[in-house]
Design a protein around this motif. Sequence first.
Motif, PDB file in Angstrom:
ATOM      1  N   ARG A  89       1.012  -1.456  -0.328  1.00 34.32           N
ATOM      2  CA  ARG A  89       0.153  -0.372  -0.130  1.00 34.32           C
ATOM      3  C   ARG A  89       1.137   1.431  -0.057  1.00 34.32           C
ATOM      4  O   ARG A  89       0.373   2.470  -0.748  1.00 34.32           O
ATOM      5  N   THR A  90       1.559   0.931   0.838  1.00 37.22           N
ATOM      6  CA  THR A  90       3.027   2.304   0.665  1.00 37.22           C
ATOM      7  C   THR A  90       4.346   1.523   0.054  1.00 37.22           C
ATOM      8  O   THR A  90       4.853   1.367   0.647  1.00 37.22           O
ATOM      9  N   PRO A  91       4.586   2.711  -0.988  1.00 36.46           N
ATOM     10  CA  PRO A  91       5.884   2.163  -1.634  1.00 36.46           C
ATOM     11  C   PRO A  91       7.219   2.784  -1.178  1.00 36.46           C
ATOM     12  O   PRO A  91       7.105   3.512   0.205  1.00 36.46           O
ATOM     13  N   LEU A  92       7.676   1.600  -1.520  1.00 30.43           N
ATOM     14  CA  LEU A  92       8.997   1.971  -0.999  1.00 30.43           C
ATOM     15  C   LEU A  92       9.449   3.755  -0.977  1.00 30.43           C
ATOM     16  O   LEU A  92       9.426   3.702  -1.791  1.00 30.43           O
ATOM     17  N   PRO A  93      11.409   4.202  -0.358  1.00 27.31           N
ATOM     18  CA  PRO A  93      11.386   4.911  -0.701  1.00 27.31           C
ATOM     19  C   PRO A  93      12.736   4.974  -2.064  1.00 27.31           C
ATOM     20  O   PRO A  93      12.504   6.177  -2.403  1.00 27.31           O
ATOM     21  N   ALA A  94      12.695   4.196  -1.933  1.00 20.19           N
ATOM     22  CA  ALA A  94      13.487   3.489  -2.789  1.00 20.19           C
ATOM     23  C   ALA A  94      13.847   1.681  -3.408  1.00 20.19           C
ATOM     24  O   ALA A  94      13.501   1.261  -2.142  1.00 20.19           O
ATOM     25  N   MET A  95      14.314   2.152  -3.900  1.00 23.25           N
ATOM     26  CA  MET A  95      14.450   0.151  -4.842  1.00 23.25           C
ATOM     27  C   MET A  95      15.565   0.286  -4.583  1.00 23.25           C
ATOM     28  O   MET A  95      15.956  -1.065  -4.660  1.00 23.25           O
ATOM     29  N   HIS A  96      16.547   0.532  -3.509  1.00 21.94           N
ATOM     30  CA  HIS A  96      18.086  -0.172  -3.130  1.00 21.94           C
ATOM     31  C   HIS A  96      18.242   0.973  -1.857  1.00 21.94           C
ATOM     32  O   HIS A  96      17.626   1.989  -1.611  1.00 21.94           O
ATOM     33  N   VAL A  97      19.288  -0.270  -1.352  1.00 25.82           N
ATOM     34  CA  VAL A  97      20.334   0.701   0.094  1.00 25.82           C
ATOM     35  C   VAL A  97      21.029   0.486  -0.248  1.00 25.82           C
ATOM     36  O   VAL A  97      21.555  -0.706  -0.409  1.00 25.82           O
ATOM     37  N   GLY A  98      22.174   1.317  -0.177  1.00 25.86           N
ATOM     38  CA  GLY A  98      24.181   1.074  -0.582  1.00 25.86           C
ATOM     39  C   GLY A  98      23.658  -0.107  -2.043  1.00 25.86           C
ATOM     40  O   GLY A  98      23.906  -0.010  -2.744  1.00 25.86           O
ATOM     41  N   ARG A  99      24.660  -0.871  -1.385  1.00 29.07           N
ATOM     42  CA  ARG A  99      25.239  -2.006  -2.935  1.00 29.07           C
ATOM     43  C   ARG A  99      24.122  -3.244  -2.922  1.00 29.07           C
ATOM     44  O   ARG A  99      23.679  -3.779  -3.241  1.00 29.07           O
ATOM     45  N   VAL A 100      22.391  -3.542  -2.288  1.00 26.66           N
ATOM     46  CA  VAL A 100      21.817  -4.235  -2.282  1.00 26.66           C
ATOM     47  C   VAL A 100      20.343  -2.847  -3.025  1.00 26.66           C
ATOM     48  O   VAL A 100      19.738  -2.590  -3.001  1.00 26.66           O
ATOM     49  N   ALA A 101      20.189  -4.202  -4.561  1.00 27.40           N
ATOM     50  CA  ALA A 101      18.843  -3.764  -5.384  1.00 27.40           C
ATOM     51  C   ALA A 101      17.788  -4.498  -5.061  1.00 27.40           C
ATOM     52  O   ALA A 101      17.979  -5.557  -4.724  1.00 27.40           O
ATOM     53  N   LEU A 102      16.263  -3.733  -4.563  1.00 27.85           N
ATOM     54  CA  LEU A 102      15.388  -5.018  -4.263  1.00 27.85           C
ATOM     55  C   LEU A 102      14.100  -5.294  -5.645  1.00 27.85           C
ATOM     56  O   LEU A 102      14.279  -3.777  -6.407  1.00 27.85           O
ATOM     57  N   LEU A 103      14.149  -6.145  -6.381  1.00 26.64           N
ATOM     58  CA  LEU A 103      13.538  -6.699  -7.495  1.00 26.64           C
ATOM     59  C   LEU A 103      12.168  -8.278  -6.895  1.00 26.64           C
ATOM     60  O   LEU A 103      12.342  -8.364  -6.123  1.00 26.64           O
ATOM     61  N   GLY A 104      11.250  -7.326  -8.158  1.00 28.28           N
ATOM     62  CA  GLY A 104       9.927  -7.976  -8.222  1.00 28.28           C
ATOM     63  C   GLY A 104       9.437  -7.916  -6.826  1.00 28.28           C
ATOM     64  O   GLY A 104       9.137  -7.259  -6.128  1.00 28.28           O
ATOM     65  N   ASP A 105       9.168  -8.722  -6.033  1.00 23.74           N
ATOM     66  CA  ASP A 105       7.869  -9.507  -5.277  1.00 23.74           C
ATOM     67  C   ASP A 105       8.099  -8.448  -4.157  1.00 23.74           C
ATOM     68  O   ASP A 105       7.944  -8.365  -2.949  1.00 23.74           O
ATOM     69  N   ALA A 106       9.701  -8.336  -3.638  1.00 22.57           N
ATOM     70  CA  ALA A 106      10.274  -8.403  -2.948  1.00 22.57           C
ATOM     71  C   ALA A 106      10.220  -6.366  -2.978  1.00 22.57           C
ATOM     72  O   ALA A 106      10.525  -5.570  -1.320  1.00 22.57           O
ATOM     73  N   ALA A 107      10.117  -6.285  -3.547  1.00 15.89           N
ATOM     74  CA  ALA A 107      10.232  -3.904  -3.618  1.00 15.89           C
ATOM     75  C   ALA A 107       8.676  -4.215  -4.217  1.00 15.89           C
ATOM     76  O   ALA A 107       8.482  -2.854  -3.770  1.00 15.89           O
ATOM     77  N   HIS A 108       7.692  -4.246  -5.131  1.00 14.37           N
ATOM     78  CA  HIS A 108       6.143  -4.110  -4.963  1.00 14.37           C
ATOM     79  C   HIS A 108       5.866  -5.052  -5.314  1.00 14.37           C
ATOM     80  O   HIS A 108       4.754  -5.225  -6.408  1.00 14.37           O
ATOM     81  N   PRO A 109       5.467  -6.014  -3.748  1.00  8.13           N
ATOM     82  CA  PRO A 109       4.406  -6.505  -4.484  1.00  8.13           C
ATOM     83  C   PRO A 109       2.713  -6.440  -4.492  1.00  8.13           C
ATOM     84  O   PRO A 109       2.172  -4.945  -4.202  1.00  8.13           O
ATOM     85  N   MET A 110       2.108  -7.106  -5.352  1.00  7.82           N
ATOM     86  CA  MET A 110       1.150  -5.991  -5.793  1.00  7.82           C
ATOM     87  C   MET A 110      -0.171  -7.883  -6.338  1.00  7.82           C
ATOM     88  O   MET A 110      -0.431  -8.677  -6.050  1.00  7.82           O
ATOM     89  N   THR A 111      -1.618  -7.177  -6.304  1.00 11.81           N
ATOM     90  CA  THR A 111      -2.819  -8.026  -6.541  1.00 11.81           C
ATOM     91  C   THR A 111      -2.208  -8.249  -8.256  1.00 11.81           C
ATOM     92  O   THR A 111      -2.114  -7.967  -8.448  1.00 11.81           O
ATOM     93  N   PRO A 112      -3.008  -9.341  -8.354  1.00 10.95           N
ATOM     94  CA  PRO A 112      -2.906 -10.355  -9.747  1.00 10.95           C
ATOM     95  C   PRO A 112      -3.565 -10.029 -10.878  1.00 10.95           C
ATOM     96  O   PRO A 112      -3.821 -10.385 -11.361  1.00 10.95           O
ATOM     97  N   ASN A 113      -4.511  -8.789  -9.730  1.00 14.30           N
ATOM     98  CA  ASN A 113      -5.452  -8.510 -11.346  1.00 14.30           C
ATOM     99  C   ASN A 113      -5.193  -7.467 -12.083  1.00 14.30           C
ATOM    100  O   ASN A 113      -6.057  -7.673 -13.396  1.00 14.30           O
ATOM    101  N   LEU A 114      -3.865  -7.114 -12.492  1.00 13.54           N
ATOM    102  CA  LEU A 114      -3.548  -6.967 -13.701  1.00 13.54           C
ATOM    103  C   LEU A 114      -2.899  -7.723 -14.879  1.00 13.54           C
ATOM    104  O   LEU A 114      -2.339  -7.715 -15.323  1.00 13.54           O
ATOM    105  N   GLY A 115      -2.743  -8.862 -14.080  1.00 11.65           N
ATOM    106  CA  GLY A 115      -1.613  -9.525 -14.604  1.00 11.65           C
ATOM    107  C   GLY A 115      -0.104  -9.313 -14.806  1.00 11.65           C
ATOM    108  O   GLY A 115       0.621 -10.225 -15.603  1.00 11.65           O
ATOM    109  N   GLN A 116       0.285  -8.597 -13.433  1.00 12.37           N
ATOM    110  CA  GLN A 116       2.017  -8.132 -14.026  1.00 12.37           C
ATOM    111  C   GLN A 116       2.880  -8.028 -12.492  1.00 12.37           C
ATOM    112  O   GLN A 116       3.777  -7.853 -13.180  1.00 12.37           O
TER     113      GLN A 116
END
Length: 384
Positions: free
Chosen positions: A271-298
């Motif tokens: 519901r609340t987006p992350l402030p960033a998709m990375h911290v330092g040397r770490v990048a977040l990706l996929g459901d770890a970064a933006h979990p979503m409902t399946p309603n758009l199949g995306q």
Amino acid sequence: MANVDLEGSKMKAVVIGGGIGGLTAGIALSRAGWHVDVLEQAQELEPVGSGLVLAANALRALDALGLGDRVRTLSRLEGQAGLRRRDGRWLTHTTEDRVQELYGDSLVVLLRATLVELLADALGADRLRLGTAVTGVDATRGTVQTSSGELTADLVVAADGIHSPVRTALFPGHPGPSYAGVTAWRGLVRRPDLSIRSSESWGRGTVFGIHALDDDLVYYYATDRSPAGAVHQDERAELLRRFGDWHEPIPALLDAAEAGRILRNDLYYLRTPLPAMHVGRVALLGDAAHPMTPNLGQGAGQAIEDAVVLGHLADGDLSAYTAARLERTADVVRRSMSICRVTAVHNPVAVAVRDRALSLATRLRPDLMLRSMDEILAWRPPAT
């Protein structure tokens, strides 16, 4: 240009998670010249027994890795597809030809297991470490603590799912995923001797979707409002109770379903987006970064986009990755949850108004279903 450090060796990337996003990230980084290790805590890659949809944006992302055409051969949209009422009456629909005309591509419906196998083969067994649990990450040093010891990397990619421990550690003040108020069932059944049209039917707070994977197999999914964590003794009986009197072939599919092979998961989204998709040397990706409902199949599509963009941008500051992905993915999360709320409408008057509005809007604008997805489906990967 291959990624090298000052001593001439390849830059190192560690990817946490061997799902679709993690495997795709491993491929993208490897093909950009990185030495990659993908860590998966399971002893074997055992994807859930269900299907998924990849739209034009995801297929273009896979094209950037040389995999798009291989995926396209696995399945395509069959004839007319769209939204229906529980009695089978169409609310809005389109065809593969129209999708091709607008976006230069189609929809591919395939087994999740098939996509995972294809990605794992493209990555290579030497880059995949099964049975390796991650116990901690240091974003500043780029170290990853595992059940097999410590790894040091120039880049760490956290693709560790909806309830990502890495995300929680990097953003301890963030509220994390919220329950969407609905639960979902998924399954595969042998194709009955009935007409199968790719469709999603809406009822009172309920949804039932159908996609033929090939001549023999059908992927189905369903959602309904439910308290989080509700327990059902027999998931097939629950589905029959909710959807047994809907239009064909839904009852036939449920009659053919095996109770022990029906998957059920409560749906969560950020519901609340992350402030960033990375911290330092770490990048977040996929459901770890933006979990979503399946309603758009995306869900899978956005993870694949993340991976391709990260492979293109990871040479520099990861802030470029956040800049490229955060706003887009947050918008997809919002749009998907908006549709989830519309499908969750339960009041019969409100349901009737919703269905009439969809039918009328489609008469006025036949491309409504597709045009509402323009910004998502028109995406193209960064130029190399």
